[in-house]
Design a protein around this motif. Structure first.
Motif, PDB file in Angstrom:
ATOM      1  N   GLN A 386       0.824  -1.208   0.000  1.00 14.21           N
ATOM      2  CA  GLN A 386       0.000   0.000   0.000  1.00 14.21           C
ATOM      3  C   GLN A 386       0.861   1.261   0.000  1.00 14.21           C
ATOM      4  O   GLN A 386       0.405   2.341  -0.359  1.00 14.21           O
ATOM      5  CB  GLN A 386      -0.962   0.029   1.187  1.00 14.21           C
ATOM      6  CG  GLN A 386      -0.298  -0.092   2.556  1.00 14.21           C
ATOM      7  CD  GLN A 386      -1.296   0.137   3.675  1.00 14.21           C
ATOM      8  OE1 GLN A 386      -1.924   1.192   3.738  1.00 14.21           O
ATOM      9  NE2 GLN A 386      -1.477  -0.854   4.539  1.00 14.21           N
ATOM     10  N   GLN A 387       2.127   1.126   0.398  1.00 16.76           N
ATOM     11  CA  GLN A 387       3.107   2.198   0.260  1.00 16.76           C
ATOM     12  C   GLN A 387       4.453   1.542  -0.055  1.00 16.76           C
ATOM     13  O   GLN A 387       4.767   0.470   0.458  1.00 16.76           O
ATOM     14  CB  GLN A 387       3.223   3.026   1.538  1.00 16.76           C
ATOM     15  CG  GLN A 387       1.965   3.812   1.894  1.00 16.76           C
ATOM     16  CD  GLN A 387       2.182   4.703   3.108  1.00 16.76           C
ATOM     17  OE1 GLN A 387       3.229   5.302   3.277  1.00 16.76           O
ATOM     18  NE2 GLN A 387       1.156   4.781   3.954  1.00 16.76           N
ATOM     19  N   LEU A 423       4.009  -2.737  13.360  1.00 17.10           N
ATOM     20  CA  LEU A 423       2.665  -3.262  13.120  1.00 17.10           C
ATOM     21  C   LEU A 423       1.667  -2.117  13.061  1.00 17.10           C
ATOM     22  O   LEU A 423       1.617  -1.273  13.963  1.00 17.10           O
ATOM     23  CB  LEU A 423       2.297  -4.243  14.237  1.00 17.10           C
ATOM     24  CG  LEU A 423       0.992  -5.020  14.062  1.00 17.10           C
ATOM     25  CD1 LEU A 423       1.085  -5.989  12.891  1.00 17.10           C
ATOM     26  CD2 LEU A 423       0.646  -5.782  15.345  1.00 17.10           C
ATOM     27  N   TRP A 424       0.859  -2.098  11.982  1.00 20.19           N
ATOM     28  CA  TRP A 424      -0.180  -1.084  11.821  1.00 20.19           C
ATOM     29  C   TRP A 424      -1.556  -1.700  12.084  1.00 20.19           C
ATOM     30  O   TRP A 424      -1.918  -2.700  11.448  1.00 20.19           O
ATOM     31  CB  TRP A 424      -0.178  -0.531  10.386  1.00 20.19           C
ATOM     32  CG  TRP A 424       0.895   0.476  10.103  1.00 20.19           C
ATOM     33  CD1 TRP A 424       1.977   0.775  10.853  1.00 20.19           C
ATOM     34  CD2 TRP A 424       0.974   1.321   8.944  1.00 20.19           C
ATOM     35  NE1 TRP A 424       2.737   1.742  10.261  1.00 20.19           N
ATOM     36  CE2 TRP A 424       2.144   2.101   9.082  1.00 20.19           C
ATOM     37  CE3 TRP A 424       0.177   1.486   7.813  1.00 20.19           C
ATOM     38  CZ2 TRP A 424       2.525   3.038   8.125  1.00 20.19           C
ATOM     39  CZ3 TRP A 424       0.562   2.409   6.849  1.00 20.19           C
ATOM     40  CH2 TRP A 424       1.723   3.186   7.012  1.00 20.19           C
ATOM     41  N   VAL A 459       1.897  -4.302   8.071  1.00 23.80           N
ATOM     42  CA  VAL A 459       3.226  -4.090   8.644  1.00 23.80           C
ATOM     43  C   VAL A 459       4.011  -3.126   7.768  1.00 23.80           C
ATOM     44  O   VAL A 459       4.039  -3.260   6.541  1.00 23.80           O
ATOM     45  CB  VAL A 459       4.000  -5.421   8.801  1.00 23.80           C
ATOM     46  CG1 VAL A 459       5.478  -5.159   9.097  1.00 23.80           C
ATOM     47  CG2 VAL A 459       3.397  -6.254   9.910  1.00 23.80           C
ATOM     48  N   LYS A 460       4.615  -2.162   8.419  1.00 20.40           N
ATOM     49  CA  LYS A 460       5.545  -1.249   7.760  1.00 20.40           C
ATOM     50  C   LYS A 460       6.959  -1.772   7.996  1.00 20.40           C
ATOM     51  O   LYS A 460       7.433  -1.828   9.138  1.00 20.40           O
ATOM     52  CB  LYS A 460       5.407   0.155   8.328  1.00 20.40           C
ATOM     53  CG  LYS A 460       6.436   1.153   7.792  1.00 20.40           C
ATOM     54  CD  LYS A 460       6.270   2.509   8.470  1.00 20.40           C
ATOM     55  CE  LYS A 460       7.337   3.499   8.006  1.00 20.40           C
ATOM     56  NZ  LYS A 460       7.175   4.824   8.687  1.00 20.40           N
ATOM     57  N   PHE A 467      11.072   2.613   3.034  1.00 26.63           N
ATOM     58  CA  PHE A 467      10.186   1.686   3.733  1.00 26.63           C
ATOM     59  C   PHE A 467       9.167   1.132   2.750  1.00 26.63           C
ATOM     60  O   PHE A 467       8.921   1.706   1.682  1.00 26.63           O
ATOM     61  CB  PHE A 467       9.480   2.369   4.915  1.00 26.63           C
ATOM     62  CG  PHE A 467       8.561   3.509   4.534  1.00 26.63           C
ATOM     63  CD1 PHE A 467       7.224   3.284   4.221  1.00 26.63           C
ATOM     64  CD2 PHE A 467       9.040   4.808   4.484  1.00 26.63           C
ATOM     65  CE1 PHE A 467       6.382   4.327   3.878  1.00 26.63           C
ATOM     66  CE2 PHE A 467       8.204   5.859   4.134  1.00 26.63           C
ATOM     67  CZ  PHE A 467       6.873   5.624   3.830  1.00 26.63           C
ATOM     68  N   SER A 468       8.559  -0.020   3.116  1.00 24.64           N
ATOM     69  CA  SER A 468       7.492  -0.644   2.337  1.00 24.64           C
ATOM     70  C   SER A 468       6.428  -1.120   3.308  1.00 24.64           C
ATOM     71  O   SER A 468       6.747  -1.681   4.362  1.00 24.64           O
ATOM     72  CB  SER A 468       8.032  -1.835   1.520  1.00 24.64           C
ATOM     73  OG  SER A 468       9.062  -1.431   0.638  1.00 24.64           O
ATOM     74  N   VAL A 469       5.167  -0.932   2.935  1.00 26.97           N
ATOM     75  CA  VAL A 469       4.052  -1.296   3.814  1.00 26.97           C
ATOM     76  C   VAL A 469       3.203  -2.353   3.129  1.00 26.97           C
ATOM     77  O   VAL A 469       2.808  -2.206   1.967  1.00 26.97           O
ATOM     78  CB  VAL A 469       3.182  -0.070   4.159  1.00 26.97           C
ATOM     79  CG1 VAL A 469       2.096  -0.464   5.151  1.00 26.97           C
ATOM     80  CG2 VAL A 469       4.042   1.053   4.725  1.00 26.97           C
ATOM     81  N   THR A 470       2.915  -3.439   3.827  1.00 25.98           N
ATOM     82  CA  THR A 470       2.067  -4.498   3.290  1.00 25.98           C
ATOM     83  C   THR A 470       0.631  -4.019   3.184  1.00 25.98           C
ATOM     84  O   THR A 470       0.254  -2.983   3.744  1.00 25.98           O
ATOM     85  CB  THR A 470       2.113  -5.734   4.205  1.00 25.98           C
ATOM     86  OG1 THR A 470       1.386  -5.459   5.417  1.00 25.98           O
ATOM     87  CG2 THR A 470       3.545  -6.121   4.542  1.00 25.98           C
ATOM     88  N   ARG A 471      -0.183  -4.782   2.483  1.00 28.24           N
ATOM     89  CA  ARG A 471      -1.614  -4.503   2.511  1.00 28.24           C
ATOM     90  C   ARG A 471      -2.161  -4.895   3.881  1.00 28.24           C
ATOM     91  O   ARG A 471      -1.519  -5.625   4.634  1.00 28.24           O
ATOM     92  CB  ARG A 471      -2.334  -5.270   1.409  1.00 28.24           C
ATOM     93  CG  ARG A 471      -2.405  -6.785   1.621  1.00 28.24           C
ATOM     94  CD  ARG A 471      -3.197  -7.460   0.517  1.00 28.24           C
ATOM     95  NE  ARG A 471      -3.255  -8.909   0.650  1.00 28.24           N
ATOM     96  CZ  ARG A 471      -4.162  -9.569   1.365  1.00 28.24           C
ATOM     97  NH1 ARG A 471      -5.096  -8.898   2.024  1.00 28.24           N
ATOM     98  NH2 ARG A 471      -4.139 -10.893   1.420  1.00 28.24           N
TER      99      ARG A 471
END
Length: 563
Positions: A386-387, A423-424, A459-460, A467-471
């Protein structure tokens, strides 16, 4: 000389603080070269390795001759200079256009710390290295080959303390450390790296701390990579025999194209030092205790404690045919998690304590029993971001334990340095630092959840320069995505080949009626009811799967690794 002593005292003060990151601190200087005598290298300490391997070229497609010429290796002003030069040179009937030097230490040792203070060549195509090989390597031309060469590479083990120039995708100031073993060699998966400032102009201290339990690599006293396989075998841990040091600059090959304007460059080394603990230790560990902590479907936590005058305690945990080891601090409870266990299975653990010298606690061994929980979990893999972006992706698992949910994410991209995970929670949005497990795996447990409720987490992954953020992953608390559970008694009296390659071979005295293979998403991908003792898995991708074995009214579920 005064400046070198001043630098050494400063670094020792620094090391005393920062080496708390390692498991065993080594204090006694047992071998060194300070490079104080100008001219040729000290022949008591070093050997020029110049013999070309069979085939007329050095390994990895390198372009240089290694020579014993003083123009390629010499001491001046308190520094060793290893110089790579562009010049035609003929040796052993072969002419090459570059020369360099490859030094073997005439000193070999088992366990300890190596410190090398150096600055590096950074020109394109140069490959400076500070590394180690098993004294038993049967490499023609090596110093120890004639007297100790019994073992081929990589079974001898290789420890790369510092390499530069072979990771072209990385920043120019990136250095790498790696291990080569029969389980992974060449383009090994066992490596880590970090960034340093001004590698070509500034001195840095490259260190390796080697204990019976782990090998840790440090830059300027700060640890950045540790290799410590939980279950040590000849395949993944050939590091229980003496090794010797090598210093060299290779040219070209896997280091890439050499700069056409290259003329010469040097690796300049201030000192090489090896530390061990040589004082005889006769005191045994005392107050040794061991209890069972948190238990999941695939892991058991053991809480271990003991006192020892050395400051460190080695704990050996045996179960079945396996033995795991870890090192803890004297008087401090050590949480040691045994992973990779099967669900709904009783395990007996035999725990022993000793110091690093081998003195054993008087109450060895303590026997502990624990039964793993049933699997109530969902897991999978993805590459959606997502990012940022993922080049390979990530694995994830949500496991319900009572009213808690253990969330585990693994970054599969291997080219990210300084990785941390946050963790988001989607709603209301919150951020929580995750706990590092090993490799690129991170976990966090959220407590007091409601069975049947849906939770959403991402998770970021943060790393150097990005950085990379998972869905967001949705999980129903208490749900089990791995397998549908039918009414069967447990079936455990069988063994099987694990890891497996083309076939899984099952050994048992019972009649096997059917074998099923599931991926970690719960999808059945193999079902076999004939010739059930040998399952062909050649078509499966490398990874972890669940194998279900049926015998009458019994069913056994086991994890299997395909590689």
């Amino acid at each position: 000389m005064i400046n070198k002593i001043t630098r050494s005292l400063f670094f020792l003060l620094f090391v005393n603080i920062s080496f708390a990151q390692v498991d065993v601190v080594y204090n006694d200087l047992v071998w060194s070269d300070e490079f104080d005598a100008n001219g040729a290298i000290n022949a008591t300490n070093w050997f020029h390795q110049t013999q070309i391997p069979s085939g007329g070229s050095w390994y990895n497609g390198e372009d240089q001759h290694y020579t014993n010429e003083i123009t390629n290796s010499y001491v001046n002003g308190g520094f060793l200079n290893i110089v790579a030069k562009k010049e035609p040179y003929t040796s052993q009937g072969v002419t090459k256009q570059y020369t360099s030097a490859r030094l073997n230490s005439k000193f070999a040792f088992k366990y300890g710390r190596v410190d090398v203070r150096a600055k590096l060549p950074i020109e394109a195509g140069t490959w400076p290295a500070i590394w180690m090989l098993g004294k038993n390597i049967n490499e023609p031309g090596g110093f120890f080959n004639a007297t100790h060469g019994t073992t081929s590479w990589p079974a001898c083990g290789e420890i790369d303390i510092m390499e530069h120039g072979i990771t072209p995708s990385q920043n120019i100031n990136y250095i790498q450390s790696a291990l080569h073993t029969p389980s992974s060699f060449g383009n090994t998966v066992n490596h880590g790296g970090t960034l340093a400032n001004n590698l070509g102009t500034d001195f840095h201290v490259y260190s390796m701390n080697w204990s019976p339990n782990q090998i840790t690599f440090l830059l300027d006293g700060v640890a950045f990579y540790t290799y410590n396989p939980a279950v040590k075998t000849l395949s993944n841990w050939p590091f229980d025999l003496e090794q010797y040091l090598l210093l060299n600059i290779a040219m070209g090959g896997v280091a890439g194209t050499i700069d056409p304007s290259f003329t010469q460059s040097a690796m300049v080394i201030d000192y090489v030092r090896v530390y061990q603990n040589i004082t005889v230790d006769t005191q045994i560990p005392t107050n040794f205790t061991a209890t069972v902590g948190n238990v999941t479907s695939s892991s058991v936590e053991l809480l271990l404690n003991a006192n020892d005058d050395s400051g460190s305690v080695v704990y050996d945990v045996a179960y079945g045919s396996l033995t795991n080891s870890t090192i803890g601090t004297s008087g401090v409870q050590k949480s040691f998690v045994i992973t990779g266990l099967s669900p709904n299975t009783n395990y007996t653990f035999s725990v022993a304590a000793s110091d690093v010298t081998g003195n054993e606690a008087s109450n060895n061994s303590i026997i502990l029993n624990a039964t793993t929980l049933g699997v109530t979990a969902c897991s999978g893999s993805d590459s959606v971001a997502q990012q940022g972006t993922f080049s390979i992706g990530y694995n994830y698992e949500f496991e319900t334990i009572g009213t808690d949910v253990k969330i585990t994410f693994e970054m599969l991209d291997t080219d990210r340095v300084g990785l941390v995970a946050i963790l988001w929670k989607q709603s209301p949005f919150t951020e929580t630092q995750m706990t590092y497990v090993s490799g690129r795996i991170f976990t966090h447990t959220i407590t007091g959840q409601t069975i049947g409720a849906t939770i959403n987490y991402a998770v970021k992954f943060a790393y150097a320069n990005g950085f990379s953020v998972t869905r967001y992953i949705s999980y129903v608390v208490g749900s089990n995505c791995a397998l549908n559970q039918d009414s069967f008694n447990e079936f455990t009296d069988f063994t099987y080949s694990n890891p497996a390659n083309n076939y899984i071979t099952i050994n048992t005295t019972s009649q096997i009626d059917k074998v099923e293979i599931y991926n970690l998403l719960g999808n059945k991908i193999i079902s076999q009811s004939t010739n059930t003792n040998e399952i062909e898995v050649a078509s499966l991708s490398d990874g972890v799967y669940l194998m279900v074995v049926y015998s009458g009214n019994r069913k056994g579920i086991k994890k299997v690794i395909i590689n």
